[in-house]
Design an enzyme around this catalytic site. Sequence first.
Site, short mmCIF file in Angstrom:
data_model
loop_
_atom_site.label_atom_id
_atom_site.label_comp_id
_atom_site.label_asym_id
_atom_site.label_seq_id
_atom_site.Cartn_x
_atom_site.Cartn_y
_atom_site.Cartn_z
N CYS A 66 0.83 -1.21 0.00
CA CYS A 66 0.00 0.00 0.00
C CYS A 66 0.86 1.26 0.00
O CYS A 66 0.35 2.35 -0.29
CB CYS A 66 -0.99 -0.02 1.16
SG CYS A 66 -0.24 -0.22 2.76
N HIS A 67 2.15 1.13 0.25
CA HIS A 67 3.03 2.30 0.16
C HIS A 67 3.17 2.79 -1.28
O HIS A 67 3.58 3.92 -1.50
CB HIS A 67 4.42 1.98 0.75
CG HIS A 67 5.17 0.91 0.02
ND1 HIS A 67 4.95 -0.44 0.26
CD2 HIS A 67 6.11 0.98 -0.95
CE1 HIS A 67 5.75 -1.14 -0.53
NE2 HIS A 67 6.46 -0.30 -1.28
#
Length: 168
Positions: A136-137
């Site tokens: 999700c980064h």
Amino acid sequence: MTGMRYSTMQCSLGWVLLAAREDGVCAILLGDGPEELTADLRRRFPREVPHLDTDGLQCWLDQAIESIEHPGTALTLPWAEQGTRFQQRVWRELKTVPAGSTTSYRELAARVGNPKAVRAVARACAANPLAVAVPCHRVLRVDGELAGYRWGLDRKRALLEREALAWA
């Protein structure tokens, strides 16, 4: 292994906690210290009683840290299925974003078949219990700027910079 087990270790981005149940790894969390991470684990899994296992999880924890330190390193861990159907769709789609690349919350919403669900996608990213494994980064605002990251914007920036260097 019985019940939930976890182990922690320090890396260049702070501390990492890896937790697993009989059905596989259920959490990879990033933070500033073991106590903070253990409290986060208990909040995420309130029905579980996690037990420290510094030996039995070491190989898996080493893999998780290797993927942080050296982006693109494949994680070959057994994963415990979790989350809502929508969260699972978002997390599956996130795994298709290659290291060194990014996407936006809007693009991700469209990719999961619900272009108006931008906020729901952001919430699914925030609920992700598998740092780095579900990347999700790699999700940015539509203008390309960094937006919230459950484990801190400094860690998000560092992960993206490492991936950019590794894949340049």
